[in-house]
Scaffold this motif. Structure first.
Motif, PDB file in Angstrom:
ATOM      1  N   ALA A 152      37.359  96.634 -11.242  1.00 38.45           N
ATOM      2  CA  ALA A 152      37.480  96.372 -12.674  1.00 38.45           C
ATOM      3  C   ALA A 152      38.855  96.757 -13.211  1.00 38.45           C
ATOM      4  O   ALA A 152      39.431  96.042 -14.046  1.00 38.45           O
ATOM      5  CB  ALA A 152      36.387  97.117 -13.433  1.00 38.45           C
ATOM      6  N   GLU A 153      39.407  97.863 -12.750  1.00 38.49           N
ATOM      7  CA  GLU A 153      40.709  98.306 -13.248  1.00 38.49           C
ATOM      8  C   GLU A 153      41.814  97.370 -12.782  1.00 38.49           C
ATOM      9  O   GLU A 153      42.689  96.977 -13.563  1.00 38.49           O
ATOM     10  CB  GLU A 153      40.991  99.736 -12.785  1.00 38.49           C
ATOM     11  N   TRP A 166      41.450  94.297 -11.918  1.00 36.49           N
ATOM     12  CA  TRP A 166      41.220  93.008 -12.573  1.00 36.49           C
ATOM     13  C   TRP A 166      41.844  93.011 -13.971  1.00 36.49           C
ATOM     14  O   TRP A 166      42.588  92.095 -14.334  1.00 36.49           O
ATOM     15  CB  TRP A 166      39.719  92.751 -12.648  1.00 36.49           C
ATOM     16  N   ALA A 167      41.577  94.048 -14.750  1.00 38.63           N
ATOM     17  CA  ALA A 167      42.116  94.120 -16.108  1.00 38.63           C
ATOM     18  C   ALA A 167      43.634  94.175 -16.101  1.00 38.63           C
ATOM     19  O   ALA A 167      44.299  93.612 -16.980  1.00 38.63           O
ATOM     20  CB  ALA A 167      41.534  95.334 -16.834  1.00 38.63           C
ATOM     21  N   LEU A 208      33.842  91.208 -16.716  1.00 43.45           N
ATOM     22  CA  LEU A 208      35.049  90.578 -16.172  1.00 43.45           C
ATOM     23  C   LEU A 208      35.581  89.505 -17.116  1.00 43.45           C
ATOM     24  O   LEU A 208      36.800  89.364 -17.285  1.00 43.45           O
ATOM     25  CB  LEU A 208      34.749  89.978 -14.797  1.00 43.45           C
ATOM     26  N   ASP A 263      35.191  89.471 -20.413  1.00 44.98           N
ATOM     27  CA  ASP A 263      35.778  90.180 -21.557  1.00 44.98           C
ATOM     28  C   ASP A 263      37.151  90.730 -21.212  1.00 44.98           C
ATOM     29  O   ASP A 263      38.092  90.645 -22.025  1.00 44.98           O
ATOM     30  CB  ASP A 263      34.852  91.314 -21.995  1.00 44.98           C
ATOM     31  N   ALA A 264      37.285  91.291 -20.014  1.00 48.51           N
ATOM     32  CA  ALA A 264      38.572  91.864 -19.612  1.00 48.51           C
ATOM     33  C   ALA A 264      39.637  90.789 -19.492  1.00 48.51           C
ATOM     34  O   ALA A 264      40.815  91.027 -19.798  1.00 48.51           O
ATOM     35  CB  ALA A 264      38.413  92.609 -18.288  1.00 48.51           C
ATOM     36  N   ALA A 285      40.907  90.195 -22.979  1.00 48.48           N
ATOM     37  CA  ALA A 285      41.397  91.343 -23.745  1.00 48.48           C
ATOM     38  C   ALA A 285      42.903  91.241 -23.961  1.00 48.48           C
ATOM     39  O   ALA A 285      43.647  90.806 -23.087  1.00 48.48           O
ATOM     40  CB  ALA A 285      41.066  92.635 -23.009  1.00 48.48           C
TER      41      ALA A 285
END
Length: 465
Positions: A195-196, A198-199, A226, A228-229, A232
């Motif tokens: 997740a990190e 990916w963002a 994912l 939403d990120a 963002a």
């Protein structure tokens, strides 16, 4: 070549004179380095007789092993599902089996209705308002979606999770060169997209964000997070989801978790394995992307007498519009395979699809628990799964384990060294379908135990009773 072309000797002499050479040999000599030219006739042996060719080809065919010949737990994008007889019956009808692409489509009302019903089924399955009919297969569908993203926002950076099928990533990397994009692969962490990482992968030049659900290792991704990120901070990336359609009987549909374009491999929808093809790729999207979608879209209307009819509403293929405006060059849609898909979904019905998906979840849970209890076998990750999961067989040759099981009539799955060499060399990807029974899963557990023990002791044990 004169059997296949209309060029006569006089035609060839005229063409050679026009380009200023005396012979085809002279033409080749000017284009090809002398070291690469063959200065002697080809050494081609005499041909075999028809009977000899048949015997030779039959011998080659006998060396193949199909899913009918063994109990198979092999998946990785193609699955051994039951194909009901109604599919073969309808696909075998001449009006579906023999037609080519209709260039005057409105005269082919049956074919257009197949497209329309197929599109409706895919839209309902994905919770997205528009679907085409259709594309070639899963990986090229993802690449087509990435191209759509570039057409929409003009950006050139494609971010894709390492959980996507390796063939999908390879296809993306190949085709991205042609439309001037770069592909950035985000790694996995504990079996799911990191997740990190990916963002952190997104910037103002990001065109598309691509995630597979479930991912290649079988893990269920948090697609909403994912998605939403990916949005963002304001980047206008198109979020693309590559889906296993049968898992949508239990997983949230892409249109409800932030996906803009949902694509995937349709083989599991009523199509046989057939040595890997042909199959079809499905492609659904939000309405804003309608005119950027590849392929064809059929629509429903009424004729001058008020009767229900069908039309080819949109076709962005280069055969029909200016090449610079085209979004694809798909020549013959996989309409026959897509027909199998809509017949299969109709056969399952609204209740049958979740029933089948729940059955897969239950049998997969039993298989995962049973196999992980075998000595020398571990889970590669502990994320939720639906119908496929990855194991670790530390300290042994996984391909050797696969061969051992195959020798006893069971294909245990895919050795991940074949797709992720150096990363998961001790990995085995196991797939479950409704065709796999509890007894077959128990047999796989026994064989895996025997195979691992045989390698560790250096012996060739017989299968357990």
């Amino acid at each position: 070549m004169t059997r296949y072309t209309t060029a006569t000797d006089a035609d060839r002499e005229a063409m050679l004179a026009a380009v200023g050479v005396g012979s085809i040999s002279d033409l080749l000599a000017e284009q090809i380095p002398q070291a690469l030219l063959l200065d002697r006739p080809l050494e081609i042996p005499d041909g075999l007789s028809e009977q000899e060719v048949y015997t030779h080809v039959a011998g080659l065919a006998a060396r193949n092993t199909s899913a009918e010949d063994e109990v198979t737990f092999l998946g990785a994008g193609m699955y051994d599902h039951y194909v009901p007889a109604i599919i073969d019956m309808l696909m075998g009808r001449s009006e579906f089996l023999t037609p080519y692409t209709p260039y005057q489509p409105e005269v082919s009302q049956g074919g257009l209705q197949v497209m329309f019903e197929y599109q409706t089924a895919i839209s309902e399955l994905t919770a997205l308002p528009v679907s085409n009919a259709s594309v070639y297969e899963g990986p090229s569908a993802v690449a087509a979606a990435a191209y759509l993203a570039k057409l929409v926002n003009g950006k050139t950076r494609i971010v894709v999770s390492a959980g996507a099928h390796p063939h999908t990533i390879q296809t993306l990397q190949t085709l991205a060169v042609g439309y001037g994009s770069e592909v950035v692969v985000v790694p996995l962490k504990d079996g799911r997209t990191d997740a990190e990482a990916w963002a952190a992968a997104f910037d103002e030049d990001t065109s598309a964000a691509i995630v597979q659900q479930p991912n290649f290792l079988g893990a269920v991704e948090d697609v909403q997070a994912l998605s939403d990120a990916a949005r963002a901070g304001g980047p206008k990336a198109v979020v693309i989801g590559s889906y296993d359609p049968l898992t949508l009987g239990v997983l949230a549909p892409p249109g409800e978790v932030g996906i803009d374009v949902a694509v995937g491999e349709g083989q599991s929808l009523g199509n046989r394995l057939d040595f890997g093809g042909p199959s079809f790729g499905f492609f659904a999207a939000r309405e804003a992307f309608l005119r950027r979608m590849p392929g064809r879209i059929a629509g429903e209307t009424t004729d001058v007498d008020g009767r229900r009819g069908f039309v080819l509403t949109l076709q962005t293929r280069e055969q029909h519009i200016r090449r610079e405006k085209a979004t694809s060059n798909i020549c013959t849609s996989q309409a026959l395979n897509a027909l199998a898909g809509v017949v299969y979904l109709s056969w399952l019905g609204r209740d049958g699809l979740p029933e089948l998906a729940n059955l897969l979840v239950q049998r997969t849970h039993y298989a995962r628990t049973t196999l992980a209890a075998v000595e020398g076998v571990e889970l590669l990750h502990e994320q939720p799964v639906v119908r496929e999961f990855a194991l670790r067989l530390p300290g042994v040759d996984v391909q050797g384990v696969v061969s051992y099981c195959q020798d006893h009539g069971v294909n245990p799955g895919l050795a991940l060294s074949r797709t992720h060499g150096g990363q998961f060399d001790d990995g085995l990807l196991v797939a479950i379908t409704e065709q796999r029974t509890k007894e077959q899963i128990d047999e796989l557990a026994r064989l895996l135990g025997d195979a691992v023990a045989a390698q560790r002791t250096g012996t060739r044990q017989e299968v357990s009773a």
